[in-house]
Write a protein that holds these residues in place. Structure first.
Motif, PDB file in Angstrom:
ATOM      1  N   TYR A  67      -7.613  -3.178 -18.964  1.00 10.08           N
ATOM      2  CA  TYR A  67      -8.920  -3.840 -18.978  1.00 10.08           C
ATOM      3  C   TYR A  67      -8.957  -4.981 -17.961  1.00 10.08           C
ATOM      4  N   THR A  68      -7.860  -5.697 -17.848  1.00 11.53           N
ATOM      5  CA  THR A  68      -7.807  -6.810 -16.899  1.00 11.53           C
ATOM      6  C   THR A  68      -7.951  -6.306 -15.460  1.00 11.53           C
ATOM      7  N   GLN A  69      -7.241  -5.222 -15.113  1.00  9.49           N
ATOM      8  CA  GLN A  69      -7.360  -4.656 -13.766  1.00  9.49           C
ATOM      9  C   GLN A  69      -8.768  -4.139 -13.508  1.00  9.49           C
ATOM     10  N   ALA A  70      -9.395  -3.559 -14.528  1.00  6.51           N
ATOM     11  CA  ALA A  70     -10.788  -3.119 -14.378  1.00  6.51           C
ATOM     12  C   ALA A  70     -11.689  -4.324 -14.151  1.00  6.51           C
ATOM     13  N   GLY A  71     -11.401  -5.417 -14.863  1.00  4.29           N
ATOM     14  CA  GLY A  71     -12.177  -6.642 -14.653  1.00  4.29           C
ATOM     15  C   GLY A  71     -12.013  -7.200 -13.257  1.00  4.29           C
ATOM     16  N   VAL A  72     -10.822  -7.029 -12.651  1.00  7.90           N
ATOM     17  CA  VAL A  72     -10.588  -7.507 -11.286  1.00  7.90           C
ATOM     18  C   VAL A  72     -11.490  -6.772 -10.288  1.00  7.90           C
ATOM     19  N   ILE A  73     -11.768  -5.507 -10.547  1.00  8.16           N
ATOM     20  CA  ILE A  73     -12.696  -4.760  -9.686  1.00  8.16           C
ATOM     21  C   ILE A  73     -14.047  -5.458  -9.664  1.00  8.16           C
ATOM     22  N   LEU A  74     -14.519  -5.831 -10.843  1.00  6.36           N
ATOM     23  CA  LEU A  74     -15.789  -6.536 -10.944  1.00  6.36           C
ATOM     24  C   LEU A  74     -15.692  -7.911 -10.303  1.00  6.36           C
ATOM     25  N   LEU A  75     -14.544  -8.561 -10.439  1.00  2.00           N
ATOM     26  CA  LEU A  75     -14.337  -9.869  -9.824  1.00  2.00           C
ATOM     27  C   LEU A  75     -14.453  -9.779  -8.306  1.00  2.00           C
ATOM     28  N   VAL A  76     -13.760  -8.810  -7.700  1.00  2.00           N
ATOM     29  CA  VAL A  76     -13.801  -8.642  -6.244  1.00  2.00           C
ATOM     30  C   VAL A  76     -15.230  -8.344  -5.784  1.00  2.00           C
ATOM     31  N   SER A  77     -15.904  -7.479  -6.515  1.00  2.00           N
ATOM     32  CA  SER A  77     -17.280  -7.129  -6.161  1.00  2.00           C
ATOM     33  C   SER A  77     -18.190  -8.347  -6.191  1.00  2.00           C
TER      34      SER A  77
END
Length: 399
Positions: free
Chosen positions: A50-60
């Motif tokens: 979930y954290t890595q998926a959240g990083v995708i949103l963070l980068v975006s």
């Protein structure tokens, strides 16, 4: 008298404004619309936490939103009409590339490219909407912003409509979306170039307006809290319902209802913001969000649908107001003000969503939804300390 007032509040360049609104729909469909909805597919394809998926949103969101004030500050000094078509094309190319990368690092890079395109687009297009507005600033921003918010709403529908069948490879088709948006904006480049020149000449002749920095800081805090709520719900609603054994297609439909209601709230709130106090409309929007944020995780069946619609409507009914409000507080830096209101504050929601991913990993997604009620409470209280339009206009007259 009221009718006379309404006649005075007229949008200037309507054709160009609708072109900007349509391109905003295309751009935001490919970023804040579809990227949060894609997280379950990315998570499965790359075996992410979930954290890595959240990083995708963070980068975006860092690339597309947090960087907007930087692009806005630059284009206030050096506006470039060709940024409009180039930005939407870049957004589409970056998103389409995510369907063909073979590692998490390359996925993040492609997401960043798409986000940069969106980050360039928003301050420049918002300036275009400001120039097309005539004396109906709220109505013009409503037309422009509702395009983006409707794009956010439609984005999740792309998952059950065809991406569940094609997988991430189907994202390649979004290059055509970017091309379509670029061609649409190419048609208004001559008008935009001329409008920029006219605005430059007018600015030289007119006296400078005064800034209200403390008010802008307070407004940015309120918009950030609103964004944490809005983006957080949109990003984690599919995960919330997947844990309840509800299919991804149904969960994305719920997300569409939430975001679609937000688009309607954006338009209605903005349409009437030329006649209603910005401060109290913002206060009302945040205050009325509170009960639905509290009820959502405890609802089921048809009640969930009703609550999601009302929640989405009220949380974004102040979206246009905050853009116009911010431009009033920073009257000589329209791009920077737009970047702060649409970009930095909204981008902070993506940062918050990443933190929510960490909370979800450790305490569960359901716990995150119990936290959402706190954010609009704080935003409601903070909105009480913002300056009124009368105070802002009085400051400008004194200057």
């Amino acid at each position: 008298m009221e009718l006379a007032l309404k006649r005075k509040k007229q949008v200037g360049a309507k054709k160009e404004l609708y072109s900007l609104g349509t391109s905003h729909f295309i751009n935001d469909l490919m970023t804040t619309g579809i990227v949060p909805a894609l997280l379950p597919l990315y998570k499965q394809a790359f075996n992410l936490t979930y954290t890595q998926a959240g990083v995708i949103l963070l980068v975006s969101t860092i690339a597309s939103s947090v960087m907007q004030p930087v692009f806005g500050f630059f284009t206030d000094k050096y506006p470039r009409s060709w940024f409009l078509p180039f930005s939407v094309l870049l957004t589409g190319l970056g998103l389409s590339a995510t369907g063909y990368v073979n590692s998490y690092v390359w996925l993040l890079l492609a997401i960043a490219v798409s986000g940069i395109g969106s980050g360039i687009f928003h301050p420049e297009a918002s300036r275009g909407a400001h120039l097309a507005a005539g004396n109906a600033k709220g109505a013009a921003q409503a037309i422009f912003q509702v395009g983006g918010n409707f794009g956010q709403a439609v984005g999740p529908l792309m998952i059950p409509l065809f991406l569940l069948a094609t997988g991430v490879k189907g994202l390649g088709w979004f290059a055509l979306f970017g091309l379509l948006g670029a061609l649409l904006l190419m048609s208004i480049v001559p008008w935009y170039r001329e409008s920029l020149e006219n605005a430059r000449l007018t600015k030289k002749k007119s006296s400078a307006g005064q800034r209200h920095i403390l008010g802008l800081i307070g407004l940015t805090i309120v918009v950030t809290l609103r964004s944490w709520t809005h983006i957080g719900v949109a990003a984690y609603l599919p995960f919330f319902y997947l844990q309840q054994n509800i299919s991804l297609a149904v969960a994305d439909m719920y997300t569409f209802l939430f975001l679609g209601a937000g688009a309607v709230g954006t338009f209605i709130g903005g349409r009437y913001s030329d006649y209603i106090s910005h401060k109290w409309l913002l206060f009302g929007s945040m205050f009325l969000t509170i009960p639905f944020a509290w009820l959502l995780p405890h609802s089921s069946g048809v009640y969930t649908t009703i609550i999601l619609i009302l929640f989405g409507f009220f949380v974004l009914s102040s979206f246009v107001i905050t853009v116009v409000y911010g431009q009033m507080m920073l009257p000589n830096n329209i791009g920077l003000a737009s970047g702060l209101m649409i970009g930095l504050a909204v981008g902070a929601g993506g940062i918050g969503a990443t933190f929510l991913g960490w909370i979800s990993d450790h305490f569960g997604v359901a716990f995150v939804f119990d936290l959402f009620v706190i954010l609009p409470v704080i935003a409601t209280i903070a909105s009480l300390f913002l300056p009124s339009e009368k105070k802002l206009l009085g400051t400008e007259k004194e200057g």
